[in-house]
Design a protein around this motif. Structure first.
Motif, PDB file in Angstrom:
ATOM      1  N   HIS A  23      88.504  20.816  46.680  1.00 38.23           N
ATOM      2  CA  HIS A  23      88.970  22.203  46.733  1.00 38.23           C
ATOM      3  C   HIS A  23      88.311  22.941  45.565  1.00 38.23           C
ATOM      4  O   HIS A  23      88.501  22.559  44.405  1.00 38.23           O
ATOM      5  N   GLY A  24      87.522  23.973  45.907  1.00 39.73           N
ATOM      6  CA  GLY A  24      86.636  24.570  44.906  1.00 39.73           C
ATOM      7  C   GLY A  24      87.311  25.380  43.827  1.00 39.73           C
ATOM      8  O   GLY A  24      86.656  25.800  42.865  1.00 39.73           O
ATOM      9  N   ASN A  25      88.633  25.593  43.941  1.00 37.78           N
ATOM     10  CA  ASN A  25      89.338  26.382  42.920  1.00 37.78           C
ATOM     11  C   ASN A  25      90.293  25.518  42.083  1.00 37.78           C
ATOM     12  O   ASN A  25      91.155  26.043  41.389  1.00 37.78           O
ATOM     13  N   GLU A  26      90.136  24.203  42.155  1.00 39.66           N
ATOM     14  CA  GLU A  26      90.980  23.285  41.359  1.00 39.66           C
ATOM     15  C   GLU A  26      90.137  22.784  40.190  1.00 39.66           C
ATOM     16  O   GLU A  26      89.378  21.829  40.297  1.00 39.66           O
ATOM     17  N   MET A  27      90.289  23.475  39.059  1.00 38.39           N
ATOM     18  CA  MET A  27      89.249  23.471  38.037  1.00 38.39           C
ATOM     19  C   MET A  27      89.166  22.218  37.163  1.00 38.39           C
ATOM     20  O   MET A  27      88.110  21.952  36.595  1.00 38.39           O
ATOM     21  N   SER A  28      90.238  21.446  36.999  1.00 41.29           N
ATOM     22  CA  SER A  28      90.121  20.260  36.136  1.00 41.29           C
ATOM     23  C   SER A  28      89.150  19.253  36.747  1.00 41.29           C
ATOM     24  O   SER A  28      88.257  18.736  36.060  1.00 41.29           O
ATOM     25  N   GLY A  29      89.310  18.995  38.019  1.00 39.92           N
ATOM     26  CA  GLY A  29      88.426  18.042  38.702  1.00 39.92           C
ATOM     27  C   GLY A  29      86.997  18.541  38.767  1.00 39.92           C
ATOM     28  O   GLY A  29      86.046  17.778  38.526  1.00 39.92           O
ATOM     29  N   GLU A  61      81.227  27.141  44.116  1.00 38.11           N
ATOM     30  CA  GLU A  61      80.436  28.342  43.802  1.00 38.11           C
ATOM     31  C   GLU A  61      81.281  29.603  43.934  1.00 38.11           C
ATOM     32  O   GLU A  61      81.269  30.482  43.076  1.00 38.11           O
ATOM     33  N   LYS A  62      82.046  29.682  45.024  1.00 37.20           N
ATOM     34  CA  LYS A  62      82.864  30.878  45.277  1.00 37.20           C
ATOM     35  C   LYS A  62      84.240  30.790  44.634  1.00 37.20           C
ATOM     36  O   LYS A  62      85.009  31.748  44.699  1.00 37.20           O
ATOM     37  N   CYS A  63      84.559  29.643  44.047  1.00 42.42           N
ATOM     38  CA  CYS A  63      85.881  29.390  43.485  1.00 42.42           C
ATOM     39  C   CYS A  63      86.991  29.681  44.507  1.00 42.42           C
ATOM     40  O   CYS A  63      87.953  30.392  44.233  1.00 42.42           O
ATOM     41  N   THR A  64      86.829  29.094  45.681  1.00 44.71           N
ATOM     42  CA  THR A  64      87.865  29.166  46.722  1.00 44.71           C
ATOM     43  C   THR A  64      88.206  27.745  47.145  1.00 44.71           C
ATOM     44  O   THR A  64      87.474  26.806  46.836  1.00 44.71           O
ATOM     45  N   ARG A  65      89.318  27.603  47.854  1.00 46.09           N
ATOM     46  CA  ARG A  65      89.710  26.273  48.320  1.00 46.09           C
ATOM     47  C   ARG A  65      88.647  25.712  49.275  1.00 46.09           C
ATOM     48  O   ARG A  65      88.251  24.566  49.169  1.00 46.09           O
TER      49      ARG A  65
END
Ligand SMILES: CC(=O)N[C@@H](CC(=O)O)C(=O)O
Ligand SMILES: [Zn+2]
Length: 313
Positions: A23-29, A61-65
């Motif tokens: 998921h592109g908006n889950e920043m720790s991973g 890139e888009k910081c979306t799920r």
């Protein structure tokens, strides 16, 4: 020779992957995996080859799920065998690529272990997610991690529900492990959450190294929370939400919820109570990504599983 009567044997776990950005908006991973792709010394072990990998680069890139569809639901047999190439949704194409690199799912060539790193907006703390109560290698790993991080705690969520189980990115591996740490808002990094995730990974990789060195792990028990029911928000006839998570329940992940306890609060201030038949342990309470999945929280039931002794074949 084994010192236990019924040791389960597994081959050496040499091929291990760490997925971030499913998921592109889950920043720790996303951040940890990007860091380890630049320099992987921290995640290598003598007898383990660890591959850090960003699974959904377009969503990162888009910081979306996700871009077209949720990658962490996409690893179904139908999707993995679908013809259509460039015409398929982006995440389905990506699932096929990931299955080629780390799978094929269910085959002897598949990766041994995949850790898939997630963050939640819920107050779940450190949660390890398992998909099978019969994977004794993973159960032993859970026991090891829980002991290693004590007195800090780390709970195990077991999702082998016949209807609520879904086809995850990590399911390509022989031993799939989800790691969910929160609370952390989408698109945000919090140092405490980032560090907690990093420490769990360290212990997990240490476990695999010890196993590969030939250490035998004695039988043990593991407390797990088994996914039981999905609870949706109360809605009107048009499907619009008419209540919020009740303040007594908000942030109360893993705390017992009893019949009659407050569960939702309507916009005009009325309380809706839990009507189940016994004590449950709610989790993923008010997870942002689950509004689209019609899920306010899941209930779980606490169980103790027995893991048999394990050793290298
Ligand atoms: C908040 C979130 O993304 N949770 C994950 C849980 C999992 O990896 O099983 C998901 O729904 O895919
Ligand atoms: Zn996620």
């Amino acid at each position: 020779m084994s010192s236990y009567n019924n040791s389960a044997c597994f081959s050496e776990a040499t091929r291990v992957a760490i997925f971030g950005g499913t998921h592109g908006n889950e920043m720790s991973g996303v951040t940890l995996v990007n860091l380890w792709m630049k320099n992987s010394a921290e995640v290598q072990r003598k007898r383990v080859e660890t591959k850090p990998f960003i699974t959904n680069p377009k969503a990162v890139e888009k910081c979306t799920r996700y871009v077209d569809t949720d990658l962490n639901r996409a690893f179904t047999p139908e999707n993995l065998s679908a013809p259509g190439g460039d015409g398929l949704p982006y995440e389905v194409q990506r699932a096929q690529e990931i299955n080629r690199i780390f799978g094929p799912k269910g085959s002897p060539e598949a990766y041994d272990v995949i850790f898939d790193l997630h963050n939640t907006t819920s107050n779940m703390g450190c949660t390890l997610i398992l998909e099978s109560s019969k994977d004794h290698f993973n159960l032993q790993m859970m026991n090891y991690i829980k002991k290693a991080i004590a007195p800090a705690s780390c709970l195990v969520l077991l999702n082998e529900h016949p209807l609520l189980k879904y086809s995850t990115s990590r399911s390509v591996a022989k031993h799939p492990v989800g790691l969910e740490v929160g609370p952390q808002p989408q698109g945000v990094l919090r140092s405490n959450i980032f560090e907690a995730m990093r420490v769990i990974l360290k212990h997990a990789l240490d476990f695999i190294e010890l196993f590969n060195e030939g250490m035998e792990f004695p039988p043990c028990t593991v407390e797990v929370f088994r996914v039981s029911e999905r609870i949706d928000y109360p809605r009107d006839a048009n499907g619009n939400i008419i209540a919020m998570v009740h303040p007594n329940l908000q942030d109360g992940d893993w705390e017992p919820l009893n019949p009659g306890d407050p569960m939702f609060q309507t916009f005009d201030g009325k309380t809706i109570h839990y009507q189940g038949s016994g004590t449950v342990y709610p989790t993923f309470i008010n997870e942002a990504a689950y509004y689209e999945k019609q899920q306010a929280f899941v209930t779980t039931r606490r169980e103790t599983l027995v893991a048999s002794a394990i050793r290298k074949a």
